[in-house]
Design a protein around this motif. Structure first.
Motif, PDB file in Angstrom:
ATOM      1  N   PHE A   1      28.412 -61.084 -22.836  1.00  0.00           N
ATOM      2  CA  PHE A   1      27.257 -61.699 -22.185  1.00  0.00           C
ATOM      3  C   PHE A   1      27.721 -62.588 -21.028  1.00  0.00           C
ATOM      4  N   ASP A   2      26.791 -62.930 -20.160  1.00  0.00           N
ATOM      5  CA  ASP A   2      27.029 -63.920 -19.106  1.00  0.00           C
ATOM      6  C   ASP A   2      26.222 -65.164 -19.485  1.00  0.00           C
ATOM      7  N   PRO A   3      26.775 -66.009 -20.359  1.00  0.00           N
ATOM      8  CA  PRO A   3      25.967 -67.101 -20.902  1.00  0.00           C
ATOM      9  C   PRO A   3      25.812 -68.257 -19.935  1.00  0.00           C
ATOM     10  N   VAL A   4      24.650 -68.884 -20.000  1.00  0.00           N
ATOM     11  CA  VAL A   4      24.405 -70.147 -19.320  1.00  0.00           C
ATOM     12  C   VAL A   4      23.910 -71.116 -20.383  1.00  0.00           C
ATOM     13  N   SER A   5      24.361 -72.352 -20.314  1.00  0.00           N
ATOM     14  CA  SER A   5      24.021 -73.300 -21.369  1.00  0.00           C
ATOM     15  C   SER A   5      23.587 -74.620 -20.770  1.00  0.00           C
ATOM     16  N   VAL A   6      22.963 -75.432 -21.617  1.00  0.00           N
ATOM     17  CA  VAL A   6      22.655 -76.809 -21.234  1.00  0.00           C
ATOM     18  C   VAL A   6      22.816 -77.684 -22.471  1.00  0.00           C
ATOM     19  N   VAL A   7      23.362 -78.863 -22.268  1.00  0.00           N
ATOM     20  CA  VAL A   7      23.411 -79.880 -23.318  1.00  0.00           C
ATOM     21  C   VAL A   7      22.386 -80.934 -22.957  1.00  0.00           C
ATOM     22  N   CYS A   8      21.456 -81.171 -23.840  1.00  0.00           N
ATOM     23  CA  CYS A   8      20.388 -82.133 -23.540  1.00  0.00           C
ATOM     24  C   CYS A   8      20.125 -83.017 -24.751  1.00  0.00           C
ATOM     25  N   VAL A   9      19.560 -84.170 -24.501  1.00  0.00           N
ATOM     26  CA  VAL A   9      19.210 -85.130 -25.544  1.00  0.00           C
ATOM     27  C   VAL A   9      17.698 -85.293 -25.519  1.00  0.00           C
ATOM     28  N   VAL A  10      17.042 -84.905 -26.615  1.00  0.00           N
ATOM     29  CA  VAL A  10      15.582 -84.955 -26.684  1.00  0.00           C
ATOM     30  C   VAL A  10      15.155 -85.754 -27.910  1.00  0.00           C
ATOM     31  N   ASP A  11      13.970 -86.333 -27.856  1.00  0.00           N
ATOM     32  CA  ASP A  11      13.444 -87.074 -29.008  1.00  0.00           C
ATOM     33  C   ASP A  11      13.152 -86.112 -30.153  1.00  0.00           C
ATOM     34  N   ASP A  12      13.440 -86.546 -31.390  1.00  0.00           N
ATOM     35  CA  ASP A  12      13.159 -85.679 -32.530  1.00  0.00           C
ATOM     36  C   ASP A  12      11.744 -85.864 -33.070  1.00  0.00           C
ATOM     37  N   LYS A  13      11.100 -86.951 -32.688  1.00  0.00           N
ATOM     38  CA  LYS A  13       9.691 -87.192 -32.993  1.00  0.00           C
ATOM     39  C   LYS A  13       9.186 -88.197 -31.975  1.00  0.00           C
ATOM     40  N   ALA A  14       7.933 -88.576 -32.041  1.00  0.00           N
ATOM     41  CA  ALA A  14       7.408 -89.544 -31.070  1.00  0.00           C
ATOM     42  C   ALA A  14       8.288 -90.785 -31.039  1.00  0.00           C
TER      43      ALA A  14
ATOM     44  N   SER B   1       7.076 -84.692 -34.879  1.00  0.00           N
ATOM     45  CA  SER B   1       7.587 -84.046 -33.694  1.00  0.00           C
ATOM     46  C   SER B   1       7.061 -84.759 -32.455  1.00  0.00           C
ATOM     47  N   THR B   2       7.345 -84.164 -31.307  1.00  0.00           N
ATOM     48  CA  THR B   2       6.809 -84.670 -30.048  1.00  0.00           C
ATOM     49  C   THR B   2       5.704 -83.734 -29.573  1.00  0.00           C
ATOM     50  N   ALA B   3       4.873 -84.221 -28.651  1.00  0.00           N
ATOM     51  CA  ALA B   3       3.725 -83.429 -28.199  1.00  0.00           C
ATOM     52  C   ALA B   3       4.173 -82.075 -27.653  1.00  0.00           C
ATOM     53  N   ILE B   4       5.219 -82.076 -26.840  1.00  0.00           N
ATOM     54  CA  ILE B   4       5.898 -80.832 -26.493  1.00  0.00           C
ATOM     55  C   ILE B   4       7.109 -80.759 -27.403  1.00  0.00           C
ATOM     56  N   HIS B   5       7.172 -79.743 -28.201  1.00  0.00           N
ATOM     57  CA  HIS B   5       8.201 -79.655 -29.239  1.00  0.00           C
ATOM     58  C   HIS B   5       9.596 -79.810 -28.629  1.00  0.00           C
ATOM     59  N   PRO B   6      10.512 -80.511 -29.315  1.00  0.00           N
ATOM     60  CA  PRO B   6      11.853 -80.696 -28.757  1.00  0.00           C
ATOM     61  C   PRO B   6      12.580 -79.388 -28.453  1.00  0.00           C
ATOM     62  N   PHE B   7      12.307 -78.343 -29.213  1.00  0.00           N
ATOM     63  CA  PHE B   7      12.929 -77.054 -28.896  1.00  0.00           C
ATOM     64  C   PHE B   7      12.422 -76.538 -27.557  1.00  0.00           C
ATOM     65  N   VAL B   8      11.130 -76.666 -27.337  1.00  0.00           N
ATOM     66  CA  VAL B   8      10.541 -76.211 -26.070  1.00  0.00           C
ATOM     67  C   VAL B   8      11.062 -77.063 -24.913  1.00  0.00           C
ATOM     68  N   GLN B   9      11.220 -78.365 -25.149  1.00  0.00           N
ATOM     69  CA  GLN B   9      11.777 -79.218 -24.101  1.00  0.00           C
ATOM     70  C   GLN B   9      13.169 -78.733 -23.700  1.00  0.00           C
ATOM     71  N   ALA B  10      13.974 -78.360 -24.677  1.00  0.00           N
ATOM     72  CA  ALA B  10      15.310 -77.841 -24.365  1.00  0.00           C
ATOM     73  C   ALA B  10      15.214 -76.554 -23.552  1.00  0.00           C
ATOM     74  N   CYS B  11      14.247 -75.705 -23.893  1.00  0.00           N
ATOM     75  CA  CYS B  11      14.028 -74.474 -23.106  1.00  0.00           C
ATOM     76  C   CYS B  11      13.659 -74.812 -21.676  1.00  0.00           C
ATOM     77  N   TYR B  12      12.741 -75.772 -21.498  1.00  0.00           N
ATOM     78  CA  TYR B  12      12.339 -76.175 -20.148  1.00  0.00           C
ATOM     79  C   TYR B  12      13.560 -76.614 -19.329  1.00  0.00           C
ATOM     80  N   ILE B  13      14.405 -77.407 -19.950  1.00  0.00           N
ATOM     81  CA  ILE B  13      15.567 -77.951 -19.234  1.00  0.00           C
ATOM     82  C   ILE B  13      16.506 -76.824 -18.807  1.00  0.00           C
TER      83      ILE B  13
END
Length: 856
Positions: free
Chosen positions: A351-364, A429-441
């Protein structure tokens, strides 16, 4: 139809029970070597740590209970030694008798056994593996019986780290070693593993990677291990190096195997007719790559066991493969989870992987107990398909991993998660789920809107030519230029638009916001450091001759490095010696560190620590790493529990208690165990072996003095003209009054010198105990501690009282005041009542935010 199952833990019992439910008329029989079946292998570390109270709780089903529930016949204590596929039989031994057992269908579920390298000392008492309930029970009992204080865990995989955490919970000093260059090898990429290792070290667990075991040392029992980097002493040794398939008896059977594992297809069939394999002995495949992969996991064993039973019963059931999913509890406030491919594995798979390391809230963020997820998300660059995730955090990392599992199975792209309707409420959780936030980033990174350096790139030095811009709310990176994000509404004075700028905030979000603005104002060469200063160790190179900023001096002082006021960039590095008791090997290490990194001089502090003199600023990281690799640590500063000091009461002629033993326990439980706990000010503890007060316990925040309370038997007192008790009393409290010896209990200091001095046996016994002083201190403002009214008669009482005092100080003390000030403000009677009779909500106190006021 006769189904014969060899092996009775996870996969075997699951397959047998499910098949019996599918076909009640079938004869299903299990042959298992152990006397236990269906035990909770994944729960073994938590039995060691005390979270699981009894061995019986580890046993999911006894053979009798399982047989009654399922109708499956179970034969325990039976070892299968050979397979004859042509005759459809196996050879087995039970109680010394050999017999032949036939089958129509054979399921091999023999599992795996711990790998123990062929080296000296592995058979000594005090050496344990961790595979069966007997292993866990044996380790726990050994630690308790032998009062173990130190442990070495060999192997930094999931099991090894779980064992380390649970031994730490039993107040042992724990060292983990692994031959790999990182912890959790092959499961986490190096930057995620290194972040977890830093957290383990911060919690007091010593982690040594790139270190191989060569032997277990000791004569009659384990005393430590010898490694390629030197000896590591320990009271108990746990070998968690890994497991190997338990398939040795199948050699020559005709089974197709690979590195000891049995090769199977999606229906768990082997190359031999009517022979199947499942669980840790079988080689399955990876869902994402299609390549063979060994998945020695309880989850895989149970899932595949059920699939096999349904397939044998005629259903169209296949095992689709594994993803390497795993979750592990590393510390009370740190969990780790992963699934899919690491970045290294993705590259190796083409694969040609691309990654990101991010810090997101786990709940509000405003909800009590909110924390962060440290996420590494990996996708294929061209297709944008999710490839894997790695998550660290205090909260439910498993929910992040489980979402990724579903996405991987469905071959979803990052964008497919963007609008999914995940559950939300502040406690969860957060209003936008932390998994989705990681996807956005990661999507922003793929689009070019978010230009970054990954932690791996930063650690490799790719940002060395970039100027560090601190984007945190308050300047916190020494040597960096601080930018107030809220006031950036145009080009920033002093920053050239083509200059290479590394934007660093706490977690990454503010860096992204600043990058967005700077791009709009014409800046062309900005990068954001993924994960920010929370995930990375950020340092700005100091130009030659430049003065160190006050913030950096304060930071290194918190690590035990005190600036030598004669120089701008030289420090005296404080080495913790556990109450002045240090081995010859440790002495040599300190001396070598002084020669290699400092001036070659070592001094002694008044609190029995050592200081390596004259270490240049540039050598600080080197000397601390060198000391850590040899089992020593620096520190002893800040608004925390300070190193414990004790006299030599253990060997002193006046000694009334084992001061080394007690001070070591205090050191482990409170200096090490509370190392990350901030207090209103420093908190010093001293242990004295008798009322001679050599280490001045009453001039410490909490002082402990050994006591021996004389017990007078007046019926044996003869009222001698020259009373030996009166003559012996060093403070002249014992007196003969009206023909009887009298000792005033309000004046007696309980030194015990009078015991056994009466020739007629009037004082032949005395109660050993401890007097505890609170509120003492020495320095600019001297305060003498006052003793609590109770005499404590056990070390455990003293330890409990000490913890109560520390928690009380954290809860009711004010920033900048010593414990003496707190007592004076609240009143001694109030504090004593709280300590002796009150209850402390430890969880609530530990969750408070406390700002310390210590300046040294």
């Amino acid at each position: 139809m006769k189904i014969l199952v060899v092996g009775g833990v996870a996969a075997g019992t699951k397959a047998a029970a499910k098949y019996k439910r599918e076909d009640r008329s079938a004869q299903v029989k299990i042959l298992t070597k152990s006397t236990d079946i269906s035990y909770a292998g994944c729960g073994l570390p938590y039995y060691v740590g005390g979270m699981i109270g009894t061995r019986e709780e580890l046993i999911v089903n006894t053979p009798e209970k399982y047989a009654g529930l399922t109708g499956v016949e179970v034969v325990t204590g039976c070892e299968v030694t050979a397979l004859d596929a042509a005759a459809k039989t196996v050879t087995a031994v039970k109680g010394g008798d050999t017999f032949i057992e036939g089958y129509d269908k054979l399921i091999l579920a023999t599992g795996a056994v711990p790998f123990v390298p062929p080296m000296e000392g592995t058979g000594l008492p005090g050496v344990f593996c961790m595979r069966t309930p007997d292993d866990a029970a044996g380790l726990r009992a050994y630690v308790e019986k032998n009062h173990c204080r130190t442990a070495v865990v060999v192997g930094a995989g999931f099991i090894g780290l779980e064992i380390a955490e649970n031994l730490k919970a039993q107040n042992l000093e724990v060292t983990v070693i692994d031959a790999a260059p990182q912890i959790m090898p092959n499961a986490f990429d190096v930057e995620m593993a290194n972040f977890a290792a830093r957290k383990l070290k911060d919690a007091g667990i010593r982690v040594l990677t790139g270190r191989s075991i060569q032997a277990v040392t000791g004569a009659e029992r384990a005393a430590g291990i010898q490694t390629d980097g030197g000896p590591l002493p320990a009271d108990v040794v746990v070998l968690a190096i890994g497991v190997r398939p338990a398939t040795g008896f199948l050699t020559g059977s005709g089974l197709e195997m690979f590195k000891g594992t049995i090769l199977v297809d999606q229906q768990l069939r082997t190359n031999l007719a009517d022979v199947y394999a499942v669980g840790d002995c079988a080689m399955v495949s990876n869902v994402l790559t299609g390549q063979r992969q060994w998945s020695a996991m309880g989850s895989t064993a149970n899932i595949a066991g059920r699939v096999l039973a349904r397939s044998l019963a005629g259903h169209d059931a296949v095992y689709g493969g594994c993803m390497g999913t795993g979750v592990v509890k590393l510390l009370p406030d740190l969990n780790a989870g992963r699934t899919g491919l690491t970045e290294v594995q993705a590259k190796a798979a083409g694969f040609d992987p691309v990654s990101v390391v991010c810090v997101v809230d786990d709940k509000a963020h405003y909800y009590a107990g909110a924390s962060s997820f440290f996420v590494k998300l990996i996708a294929d660059r061209a297709s944008r398909k999710l490839l894997g995730i790695q998550v660290l955090g205090a909260g439910a990392v498993d929910k992040m991993v489980d979402i990724a599992v579903t996405g991987l199975a469905a071959q979803m792209t990052l964008d497919a998660f963007d609008t999914l309707d995940f559950a939300y409420a502040p406690p969860f959780s957060t209003a936008i789920h932390p998994f989705v936030q990681a996807c956005y980033i990661l999507e922003n990174k793929l689009s070019g809107a978010f230009e970054t350096f990954t932690p791996a790139q930063y650690a490799a030095g790719e940002a060395k030519d970039y100027r560090v811009i601190d984007v945190q709310p308050i300047a916190a990176i020494p040597g960096a230029k601080w930018v107030n994000l809220a006031k950036v509404d145009g080009p920033i004075d002093g920053l050239d638009k083509d200059e290479k700028l590394l934007l660093v905030c706490a977690k990454g979000k503010r860096g992204y916001f600043l990058q967005n603005r700077l791009k709009a104002f014409g800046y062309t060469n900005t990068r954001v450091l993924e994960g920010g200063a929370t995930f990375n160790v950020v340092k700005v190179p100091r130009s030659a001759g430049s003065a160190l900023p006050p913030e950096e001096i304060k930071r290194v002082k918190g690590l035990g490095c005190l600036q030598d006021k004669r120089y701008g960039d030289r420090f005296n590095v404080r080495v913790i010696t556990r109450n002045g008791k240090i081995t010859a090997e440790e002495q040599r290490t300190v001396a070598e560190a002084a020669e290699r990194f400092g001036s070659g001089e070592v001094t002694m502090t008044t609190r029995l620590t050592l200081e390596i003199q004259g270490v240049p600023y540039e050598n600080l990281d080197g000397v601390m790493e060198f000391l850590n690799q040899h089992g020593l640590e620096t520190g002893g500063t800040g608004s925390k529990v300070r190193p414990v000091v004790s006299c030599k009461g253990t060997t002193c002629q006046y000694g009334l208690c084992d001061t080394f033993d007690l001070s070591q326990k205090l050191h482990e439980r409170f200096y090490v165990g509370y190392h990350s706990v901030s207090l209103p000010h420093k908190f010093k503890i001293a242990v004295g072996g008798c009322p001679n007060n050599c280490v001045k316990p009453d001039l410490n925040d909490l002082g402990i003095v050994g006591q021996r309370i004389p017990e007078v038997d007046l019926s044996k007192c003869r009222g001698c003209k020259v009373c030996q008790v009166e003559k012996t009393c060093p403070i002249h409290v014992a007196k003969v009054v009206d023909g009887k010896v009298v000792i005033d209990p309000t004046v007696c200091n309980h030194c015990g010198r009078c015991v056994s001095k009466c020739p007629f046996g009037a004082i032949e016994d005395g109660t050993y105990g401890f007097k505890v002083f609170i509120g003492g201190r020495w320095g600019k403002k001297i305060a003498e501690g006052r003793p609590l009214s109770k005499i404590f008669t056990s070390e455990e009482e003293v330890l409990e009282l000490t913890e109560k005092a520390i928690l009380f100080f954290r809860d009711e003390g004010q920033s900048g005041e010593r414990f003496a000030d707190t007592i004076q403000r609240l009143g001694f009677d109030y504090v004593e009542d709280k300590l002796l009779h009150g209850a402390v909500d430890k969880e609530a106190v530990m969750n408070k935010t406390v700002v310390g006021g210590a300046t040294c």
